[in-house]
Structures are given as C-alpha cells and as structure tokens.
Scaffold this motif. Sequence first.
Motif, PDB file in Angstrom:
ATOM      1  N   GLU A 101       0.833  -1.200   0.000  1.00 12.33           N
ATOM      2  CA  GLU A 101       0.000   0.000   0.000  1.00 12.33           C
ATOM      3  C   GLU A 101       0.874   1.260   0.000  1.00 12.33           C
ATOM      4  O   GLU A 101       0.604   2.205  -0.747  1.00 12.33           O
ATOM      5  CB  GLU A 101      -0.940   0.014   1.216  1.00 12.33           C
ATOM      6  CG  GLU A 101      -2.066  -0.989   1.160  1.00 12.33           C
ATOM      7  CD  GLU A 101      -3.101  -0.635   0.104  1.00 12.33           C
ATOM      8  OE1 GLU A 101      -3.288   0.566  -0.195  1.00 12.33           O
ATOM      9  OE2 GLU A 101      -3.713  -1.569  -0.438  1.00 12.33           O
ATOM     10  N   ARG A 102       1.926   1.255   0.844  1.00 14.86           N
ATOM     11  CA  ARG A 102       2.829   2.425   0.864  1.00 14.86           C
ATOM     12  C   ARG A 102       3.533   2.596  -0.472  1.00 14.86           C
ATOM     13  O   ARG A 102       3.676   3.717  -0.968  1.00 14.86           O
ATOM     14  CB  ARG A 102       3.869   2.287   1.974  1.00 14.86           C
ATOM     15  CG  ARG A 102       3.326   2.784   3.306  1.00 14.86           C
ATOM     16  CD  ARG A 102       4.373   2.737   4.364  1.00 14.86           C
ATOM     17  NE  ARG A 102       4.224   1.416   4.985  1.00 14.86           N
ATOM     18  CZ  ARG A 102       5.168   0.726   5.574  1.00 14.86           C
ATOM     19  NH1 ARG A 102       6.375   1.215   5.677  1.00 14.86           N
ATOM     20  NH2 ARG A 102       4.924  -0.441   6.092  1.00 14.86           N
ATOM     21  N   ALA A 103       3.955   1.498  -1.065  1.00 16.24           N
ATOM     22  CA  ALA A 103       4.623   1.583  -2.370  1.00 16.24           C
ATOM     23  C   ALA A 103       3.660   2.115  -3.427  1.00 16.24           C
ATOM     24  O   ALA A 103       4.048   2.923  -4.287  1.00 16.24           O
ATOM     25  CB  ALA A 103       5.156   0.213  -2.778  1.00 16.24           C
ATOM     26  N   LYS A 104       2.421   1.681  -3.355  1.00 16.39           N
ATOM     27  CA  LYS A 104       1.413   2.161  -4.305  1.00 16.39           C
ATOM     28  C   LYS A 104       1.200   3.666  -4.139  1.00 16.39           C
ATOM     29  O   LYS A 104       1.116   4.413  -5.139  1.00 16.39           O
ATOM     30  CB  LYS A 104       0.104   1.402  -4.051  1.00 16.39           C
ATOM     31  CG  LYS A 104      -0.993   1.691  -5.028  1.00 16.39           C
ATOM     32  CD  LYS A 104      -2.205   0.820  -4.696  1.00 16.39           C
ATOM     33  CE  LYS A 104      -3.407   1.237  -5.501  1.00 16.39           C
ATOM     34  NZ  LYS A 104      -4.605   0.486  -5.134  1.00 16.39           N
ATOM     35  N   GLU A 105       1.124   4.139  -2.896  1.00 15.02           N
ATOM     36  CA  GLU A 105       0.967   5.566  -2.631  1.00 15.02           C
ATOM     37  C   GLU A 105       2.183   6.349  -3.130  1.00 15.02           C
ATOM     38  O   GLU A 105       2.034   7.436  -3.716  1.00 15.02           O
ATOM     39  CB  GLU A 105       0.763   5.804  -1.127  1.00 15.02           C
ATOM     40  CG  GLU A 105      -0.580   5.343  -0.607  1.00 15.02           C
ATOM     41  CD  GLU A 105      -0.662   5.410   0.911  1.00 15.02           C
ATOM     42  OE1 GLU A 105       0.303   5.894   1.557  1.00 15.02           O
ATOM     43  OE2 GLU A 105      -1.680   4.968   1.460  1.00 15.02           O
ATOM     44  N   GLU A 106       3.372   5.783  -2.894  1.00 12.14           N
ATOM     45  CA  GLU A 106       4.581   6.464  -3.355  1.00 12.14           C
ATOM     46  C   GLU A 106       4.641   6.510  -4.876  1.00 12.14           C
ATOM     47  O   GLU A 106       5.092   7.509  -5.454  1.00 12.14           O
ATOM     48  CB  GLU A 106       5.831   5.784  -2.794  1.00 12.14           C
ATOM     49  CG  GLU A 106       6.022   6.062  -1.307  1.00 12.14           C
ATOM     50  CD  GLU A 106       7.280   5.422  -0.764  1.00 12.14           C
ATOM     51  OE1 GLU A 106       8.200   5.105  -1.548  1.00 12.14           O
ATOM     52  OE2 GLU A 106       7.344   5.228   0.461  1.00 12.14           O
ATOM     53  N   MET A 107       4.203   5.461  -5.532  1.00 11.66           N
ATOM     54  CA  MET A 107       4.166   5.475  -7.004  1.00 11.66           C
ATOM     55  C   MET A 107       3.201   6.545  -7.503  1.00 11.66           C
ATOM     56  O   MET A 107       3.489   7.240  -8.488  1.00 11.66           O
ATOM     57  CB  MET A 107       3.733   4.097  -7.537  1.00 11.66           C
ATOM     58  CG  MET A 107       4.800   3.056  -7.473  1.00 11.66           C
ATOM     59  SD  MET A 107       6.217   3.455  -8.514  1.00 11.66           S
ATOM     60  CE  MET A 107       5.525   3.340 -10.121  1.00 11.66           C
ATOM     61  N   ALA A 108       2.060   6.662  -6.851  1.00 13.94           N
ATOM     62  CA  ALA A 108       1.106   7.708  -7.246  1.00 13.94           C
ATOM     63  C   ALA A 108       1.730   9.089  -7.036  1.00 13.94           C
ATOM     64  O   ALA A 108       1.583   9.989  -7.893  1.00 13.94           O
ATOM     65  CB  ALA A 108      -0.180   7.564  -6.437  1.00 13.94           C
ATOM     66  N   GLU A 128       4.221   9.678  -9.787  1.00 17.24           N
ATOM     67  CA  GLU A 128       3.515  10.008 -11.042  1.00 17.24           C
ATOM     68  C   GLU A 128       3.080  11.474 -11.041  1.00 17.24           C
ATOM     69  O   GLU A 128       3.216  12.163 -12.060  1.00 17.24           O
ATOM     70  CB  GLU A 128       2.281   9.110 -11.219  1.00 17.24           C
ATOM     71  CG  GLU A 128       2.580   7.721 -11.712  1.00 17.24           C
ATOM     72  CD  GLU A 128       3.076   7.728 -13.141  1.00 17.24           C
ATOM     73  OE1 GLU A 128       2.618   8.550 -13.974  1.00 17.24           O
ATOM     74  OE2 GLU A 128       3.963   6.908 -13.431  1.00 17.24           O
ATOM     75  N   ARG A 129       2.554  11.944  -9.931  1.00 14.10           N
ATOM     76  CA  ARG A 129       2.145  13.353  -9.846  1.00 14.10           C
ATOM     77  C   ARG A 129       3.347  14.274  -9.997  1.00 14.10           C
ATOM     78  O   ARG A 129       3.276  15.298 -10.683  1.00 14.10           O
ATOM     79  CB  ARG A 129       1.440  13.619  -8.510  1.00 14.10           C
ATOM     80  CG  ARG A 129       0.034  13.060  -8.447  1.00 14.10           C
ATOM     81  CD  ARG A 129      -0.723  13.567  -7.227  1.00 14.10           C
ATOM     82  NE  ARG A 129      -0.061  13.279  -5.962  1.00 14.10           N
ATOM     83  CZ  ARG A 129      -0.230  12.195  -5.210  1.00 14.10           C
ATOM     84  NH1 ARG A 129      -1.091  11.272  -5.624  1.00 14.10           N
ATOM     85  NH2 ARG A 129       0.410  12.043  -4.072  1.00 14.10           N
ATOM     86  N   MET A 130       4.473  13.904  -9.357  1.00 16.95           N
ATOM     87  CA  MET A 130       5.688  14.727  -9.480  1.00 16.95           C
ATOM     88  C   MET A 130       6.185  14.728 -10.929  1.00 16.95           C
ATOM     89  O   MET A 130       6.633  15.762 -11.443  1.00 16.95           O
ATOM     90  CB  MET A 130       6.788  14.184  -8.556  1.00 16.95           C
ATOM     91  CG  MET A 130       6.530  14.456  -7.085  1.00 16.95           C
ATOM     92  SD  MET A 130       7.715  13.667  -5.982  1.00 16.95           S
ATOM     93  CE  MET A 130       9.216  14.464  -6.434  1.00 16.95           C
ATOM     94  N   LYS A 131       6.101  13.586 -11.595  1.00 17.23           N
ATOM     95  CA  LYS A 131       6.537  13.488 -12.990  1.00 17.23           C
ATOM     96  C   LYS A 131       5.670  14.393 -13.872  1.00 17.23           C
ATOM     97  O   LYS A 131       6.189  15.115 -14.732  1.00 17.23           O
ATOM     98  CB  LYS A 131       6.438  12.037 -13.450  1.00 17.23           C
ATOM     99  CG  LYS A 131       6.832  11.819 -14.879  1.00 17.23           C
ATOM    100  CD  LYS A 131       6.642  10.351 -15.251  1.00 17.23           C
ATOM    101  CE  LYS A 131       6.717  10.180 -16.728  1.00 17.23           C
ATOM    102  NZ  LYS A 131       6.371   8.824 -17.147  1.00 17.23           N
ATOM    103  N   GLU A 132       4.374  14.348 -13.674  1.00 17.10           N
ATOM    104  CA  GLU A 132       3.476  15.193 -14.455  1.00 17.10           C
ATOM    105  C   GLU A 132       3.769  16.674 -14.201  1.00 17.10           C
ATOM    106  O   GLU A 132       3.789  17.488 -15.137  1.00 17.10           O
ATOM    107  CB  GLU A 132       2.021  14.870 -14.126  1.00 17.10           C
ATOM    108  CG  GLU A 132       1.563  13.536 -14.667  1.00 17.10           C
ATOM    109  CD  GLU A 132       0.153  13.177 -14.205  1.00 17.10           C
ATOM    110  OE1 GLU A 132      -0.562  14.040 -13.638  1.00 17.10           O
ATOM    111  OE2 GLU A 132      -0.232  12.030 -14.411  1.00 17.10           O
TER     112      GLU A 132
END
Length: 148
Positions: free
Chosen positions: A110-117, A120-124
């Motif tokens: 769950e933490r990894a999923k949140e960090e990936m999200a 992704e926001r930082m990349k955008e």
Amino acid sequence: MEEEDQRALQLLLPTSVCLRSDTKKSSIENDASNHLLVDLNLSMGFSGLDSSYDESNRCTKRKEELQQQAAEQIRVATAENAYAERMRELTRRELELAERDFARARAIWERAKEEMAKVERMKESATRRINSTCLEMTCYNCHQRFRP
C-alpha cells in the motif's frame, strides 16, 4: 509274624502280586482296592484343585498382561495426544506469524502504491514545468521558440 510279612508285602507290592491264601486274599484285596479308590479319589480331587488353581493362576496372569497392555496403550495414546497437541500449537503459531507477515507485506505494498502515485504526480508536474520552460526558450539565431 507271617501276617506282618504279608502286610509289609501288601504295602510294598501291588495287590495282584501279593502272596496270600484265597480267604485272606479276597478280604485284603477288598481293603487294598478300597485303599486305591480312596487314593484315586483324593488324587483326582487334589488334581482338580490343582488344575483350578492353575486355571485361576493363568487367568490372573492373563488379566495382569491385559492390564499391562492397556496401560501401555494408554501411555502411547497419551504421548501421541501430547505430540499432536504440540504440533497444533506450533502450526497455530506459524499461521499467526504468516498472517502478520502477510499484513506487513500488504502495508508495504500500500505504501509503495501511494509512493508510485506521488511519483507520477511529481513526474506530471515536472513535465509541465519543462514544457513551459521549453516554450519560453527561443533560439538565439533565429529567435524562434523551442519545441520539444
């Protein structure tokens, strides 16, 4: 004296071998046969007691053997039951540990999923900034805007 010798012979020899006159012989043989019957009856009675004693003794020994076998079976069953209980306890503990590990793994996922999200926001966000910066860049020679 002759009578004493005959009585001694009667006691030592079987009745058919005893040397007696016919008149004395019949009365002595009757006494001897009665004596043998009494001995036989006593012998049979004693033998019967002996066999019943032996039978009782065998029954007692058999009963003791069966009790020992039953006690051994109970001891083995108790040991097996204790072993099975110990195995159930170990299995329960392993299951609890596995459930905890699974819960930890799910939390990490769950933490990894949140960090990936978040990434992704930082990349955008970075892509938008770069695009806006690129739009502001112009070529020094031709003064045209840079387009990536």
